[in-house]
Design a protein around this motif. Structure first.
Motif, PDB file in Angstrom:
ATOM      1  N   ILE A 141     -49.276 -16.759 -50.288  1.00 18.94           N
ATOM      2  CA  ILE A 141     -49.602 -16.983 -51.709  1.00 18.94           C
ATOM      3  C   ILE A 141     -49.910 -18.466 -51.978  1.00 18.94           C
ATOM      4  O   ILE A 141     -50.676 -18.770 -52.882  1.00 18.94           O
ATOM      5  CB  ILE A 141     -48.514 -16.452 -52.686  1.00 18.94           C
ATOM      6  N   ARG A 142     -49.390 -19.349 -51.182  1.00 18.55           N
ATOM      7  CA  ARG A 142     -49.688 -20.775 -51.368  1.00 18.55           C
ATOM      8  C   ARG A 142     -51.143 -21.078 -51.012  1.00 18.55           C
ATOM      9  O   ARG A 142     -51.849 -21.749 -51.758  1.00 18.55           O
ATOM     10  CB  ARG A 142     -48.789 -21.652 -50.497  1.00 18.55           C
ATOM     11  N   PHE A 143     -51.601 -20.597 -49.845  1.00 21.42           N
ATOM     12  CA  PHE A 143     -52.995 -20.957 -49.528  1.00 21.42           C
ATOM     13  C   PHE A 143     -53.995 -20.126 -50.323  1.00 21.42           C
ATOM     14  O   PHE A 143     -55.097 -20.564 -50.592  1.00 21.42           O
ATOM     15  CB  PHE A 143     -53.277 -21.044 -48.019  1.00 21.42           C
ATOM     16  N   MET A 144     -53.580 -18.938 -50.749  1.00 24.91           N
ATOM     17  CA  MET A 144     -54.456 -18.190 -51.668  1.00 24.91           C
ATOM     18  C   MET A 144     -54.652 -18.959 -52.964  1.00 24.91           C
ATOM     19  O   MET A 144     -55.703 -18.918 -53.586  1.00 24.91           O
ATOM     20  CB  MET A 144     -53.804 -16.854 -52.038  1.00 24.91           C
ATOM     21  N   ASN A 145     -53.619 -19.652 -53.391  1.00 23.22           N
ATOM     22  CA  ASN A 145     -53.658 -20.381 -54.659  1.00 23.22           C
ATOM     23  C   ASN A 145     -54.660 -21.530 -54.637  1.00 23.22           C
ATOM     24  O   ASN A 145     -55.236 -21.861 -55.664  1.00 23.22           O
ATOM     25  CB  ASN A 145     -52.266 -20.919 -54.984  1.00 23.22           C
ATOM     26  N   SER A 146     -54.865 -22.146 -53.470  1.00 22.69           N
ATOM     27  CA  SER A 146     -55.685 -23.365 -53.475  1.00 22.69           C
ATOM     28  C   SER A 146     -56.930 -23.318 -52.586  1.00 22.69           C
ATOM     29  O   SER A 146     -57.943 -23.925 -52.912  1.00 22.69           O
ATOM     30  CB  SER A 146     -54.820 -24.548 -53.030  1.00 22.69           C
ATOM     31  N   GLU A 147     -56.873 -22.594 -51.478  1.00 20.27           N
ATOM     32  CA  GLU A 147     -57.901 -22.804 -50.453  1.00 20.27           C
ATOM     33  C   GLU A 147     -59.237 -22.112 -50.706  1.00 20.27           C
ATOM     34  O   GLU A 147     -60.206 -22.331 -49.981  1.00 20.27           O
ATOM     35  CB  GLU A 147     -57.354 -22.419 -49.074  1.00 20.27           C
ATOM     36  N   PHE A 148     -59.305 -21.256 -51.718  1.00 24.40           N
ATOM     37  CA  PHE A 148     -60.587 -20.618 -52.032  1.00 24.40           C
ATOM     38  C   PHE A 148     -61.270 -21.292 -53.217  1.00 24.40           C
ATOM     39  O   PHE A 148     -62.367 -20.901 -53.603  1.00 24.40           O
ATOM     40  CB  PHE A 148     -60.362 -19.119 -52.335  1.00 24.40           C
ATOM     41  N   ASP A 149     -60.601 -22.299 -53.803  1.00 28.31           N
ATOM     42  CA  ASP A 149     -61.061 -22.843 -55.085  1.00 28.31           C
ATOM     43  C   ASP A 149     -62.519 -23.304 -55.068  1.00 28.31           C
ATOM     44  O   ASP A 149     -63.235 -23.144 -56.052  1.00 28.31           O
ATOM     45  CB  ASP A 149     -60.145 -23.996 -55.542  1.00 28.31           C
ATOM     46  N   SER A 150     -62.970 -23.853 -53.929  1.00 31.78           N
ATOM     47  CA  SER A 150     -64.348 -24.358 -53.892  1.00 31.78           C
ATOM     48  C   SER A 150     -65.366 -23.221 -54.047  1.00 31.78           C
ATOM     49  O   SER A 150     -66.537 -23.460 -54.308  1.00 31.78           O
ATOM     50  CB  SER A 150     -64.601 -25.116 -52.590  1.00 31.78           C
ATOM     51  N   LEU A 151     -64.925 -21.974 -53.877  1.00 34.11           N
ATOM     52  CA  LEU A 151     -65.847 -20.832 -53.945  1.00 34.11           C
ATOM     53  C   LEU A 151     -65.622 -19.968 -55.180  1.00 34.11           C
ATOM     54  O   LEU A 151     -66.212 -18.908 -55.321  1.00 34.11           O
ATOM     55  CB  LEU A 151     -65.679 -19.968 -52.683  1.00 34.11           C
ATOM     56  N   LEU A 152     -64.745 -20.413 -56.078  1.00 29.85           N
ATOM     57  CA  LEU A 152     -64.382 -19.582 -57.238  1.00 29.85           C
ATOM     58  C   LEU A 152     -64.994 -20.106 -58.540  1.00 29.85           C
ATOM     59  O   LEU A 152     -65.385 -21.269 -58.621  1.00 29.85           O
ATOM     60  CB  LEU A 152     -62.852 -19.547 -57.394  1.00 29.85           C
ATOM     61  N   ASP A 153     -65.032 -19.218 -59.548  1.00 34.94           N
ATOM     62  CA  ASP A 153     -65.510 -19.691 -60.859  1.00 34.94           C
ATOM     63  C   ASP A 153     -64.418 -20.533 -61.526  1.00 34.94           C
ATOM     64  O   ASP A 153     -63.255 -20.523 -61.115  1.00 34.94           O
ATOM     65  CB  ASP A 153     -65.937 -18.511 -61.743  1.00 34.94           C
ATOM     66  N   GLU A 154     -64.841 -21.199 -62.570  1.00 35.52           N
ATOM     67  CA  GLU A 154     -63.979 -22.188 -63.222  1.00 35.52           C
ATOM     68  C   GLU A 154     -62.634 -21.603 -63.669  1.00 35.52           C
ATOM     69  O   GLU A 154     -61.573 -22.204 -63.484  1.00 35.52           O
ATOM     70  CB  GLU A 154     -64.726 -22.745 -64.445  1.00 35.52           C
ATOM     71  N   GLU A 155     -62.714 -20.422 -64.249  1.00 32.22           N
ATOM     72  CA  GLU A 155     -61.510 -19.795 -64.798  1.00 32.22           C
ATOM     73  C   GLU A 155     -60.458 -19.567 -63.701  1.00 32.22           C
ATOM     74  O   GLU A 155     -59.269 -19.810 -63.887  1.00 32.22           O
ATOM     75  CB  GLU A 155     -61.951 -18.456 -65.421  1.00 32.22           C
ATOM     76  N   HIS A 156     -60.898 -19.121 -62.530  1.00 36.14           N
ATOM     77  CA  HIS A 156     -59.951 -18.873 -61.438  1.00 36.14           C
ATOM     78  C   HIS A 156     -59.469 -20.157 -60.774  1.00 36.14           C
ATOM     79  O   HIS A 156     -58.356 -20.214 -60.280  1.00 36.14           O
ATOM     80  CB  HIS A 156     -60.568 -17.923 -60.407  1.00 36.14           C
ATOM     81  N   VAL A 157     -60.316 -21.171 -60.766  1.00 33.78           N
ATOM     82  CA  VAL A 157     -59.883 -22.463 -60.215  1.00 33.78           C
ATOM     83  C   VAL A 157     -58.789 -23.050 -61.103  1.00 33.78           C
ATOM     84  O   VAL A 157     -57.795 -23.594 -60.627  1.00 33.78           O
ATOM     85  CB  VAL A 157     -61.074 -23.460 -60.134  1.00 33.78           C
TER      86      VAL A 157
END
Ligand SMILES: N[C@@H](CCC(=O)N[C@@H](CS)C(=O)NCC(=O)O)C(=O)O
Length: 346
Positions: free
Chosen positions: A174-190
């Motif tokens: 859950i820790r890396f799910m929280n941060s490591e996809f952010d560059s590929l997500l929309d603003e709301e999810h980031v």
């Protein structure tokens, strides 16, 4: 980030050998000790396992509170296109999690050993193994390491590309799910940060005692095989629930004023409390709905107002798993009908 399940690693190695009945949970002193997870890699930008569409599969049981954490965070962060989900059957027998229902005995009960694949039994949302059509979860572990001698636990985060297990420790997933996809997500999810810098020490502090006395405390109470071991765990469990109840006075969330991983980690235990733990694990000093108004209101808000919580909570899997899978606790495997409703309305 490591260490949640690190305390008693060597201890249950022998008990976890594949020839042993894996449902013999407690140690000689009557205490249940959870084994440390084995696969501890991470998804990270530029790393061995980078964030990539369609690359990963999360193998879960919908019954399991640890796996449930990862399902909630996957939904909250909008990671569906990166991480598929594969769901095992709720019944766990002597060979561990299975992708199929077990074959029933002539009298309709479950046999002690469970080598065969049974007919579908109407339990919804069981997907089987989409990649290898495995019968048992253990086959995935042996695919990666033929000499694997740990427990065959969910969640398992699987990488399709290298055909290996990235990680099987929910607190890290859950820790890396929280941060490591952010560059590929929309603003709301980031924007949704479940482990914000400013709240980290508060969250870390809470994680320690909540894990030990609540998340794992229900198991330590329920799997205890002596009166002493049971009481040594059930009393601290309720002390911690009392403490959480006070913390939630006039507050919406466990840490700070926002949804964080502390809420996710507590929710998966609290939502199972009245339907399962209260009677199956004998954690019956009180129910959430009658003894803890703040905790009850908090779980109802999460369940009814946030789809990531409601859509990943499956009371059929939850109840069938516990009541049908621990014959040492519930030899008839009869599943109680209540409580009704499983979660109260807002
Ligand atoms: N370290 C794990 C614990 C997972 C765990 O214990 N899962 C249980 C189900 S709730 C399991 O798969 N148990 C099977 C076994 O121990 O044989 C995590 O938090 O991810």
């Amino acid at each position: 980030m490591s260490g949640e399940h690190g305390a008693h690693e060597g201890e249950s190695k022998a008990a976890a050998g594949s020839k042993q009945d894996i449902t013999a949970w407690a140690s000689k002193d009557g205490q249940f000790r959870r084994q440390a997870s084995t696969f501890r890699d991470k998804i990270e930008v530029g790393g061995k396992y980078p964030p990539e569409e369609g690359r990963y599969v999360l193998y879960v049981s919908l019954a399991c509170p640890w796996a449930h954490r990862t399902l909630i965070v996957r939904k909250l962060k909008g990671l569906e296109k990166f991480i598929d989900v594969a769901v095992v059957h709720a019944h766990m027998g002597a060979l561990g999690w299975s992708f199929y229902p077990p074959v029933r005995d002539q009298d309709g009960g479950y046999p002690k050993t469970q080598g065969e694949v049974g007919e579908p039994d109407g339990l919804a949302e069981v997907t089987g193994d989409p990649l290898y059509k495995s019968k048992f979860l253990r086959e995935l572990y042996f695919r990666v390491d033929p000499n694997y001698s740990g427990r065959f636990t969910v969640p398992v985060l699987w990488d399709k590309k290298t055909e290996s297990i990235v990680n099987n420790e929910s607190s890290e997933i859950i820790r890396f799910m929280n941060s490591e996809f952010d560059s590929l997500l929309d603003e709301e999810h980031v924007k949704l940060d479940l482990y914000p810098e400013a709240l980290r020490s508060e969250i870390d502090d809470q994680n320690k005692w909540v894990y030990d006395t609540v998340n794992n405390g229900v198991y330590k109470s329920g799997f205890a095989t002596t009166q002493q071991a049971y009481e040594d765990n059930v009393v601290p469990l309720f002390k911690s629930l009392d403490r959480l109840e006070k913390m939630l006075e006039g507050k919406q969330f466990i840490a700070g004023d926002q949804l964080t991983e502390a809420d996710v980690r507590l929710y998966t235990t609290i939502i199972r409390f009245d339907p399962v733990y209260y009677n199956h694990f004998k954690t019956n000093i009180g129910t959430i709905r009658h003894r803890y108004p703040n905790l009850n209101a908090w779980q109802k808000r999460l369940y009814w107002q946030n789809d990531a919580f409601k859509s990943t909570t499956n009371f059929d899997h939850i109840k069938r798993h516990y009541f049908e899978s621990h014959p040492q606790i519930n030899p008839t495997r009869v599943v109680p009908v209540g409580p009704q409703p499983h979660i109260e309305h807002l």
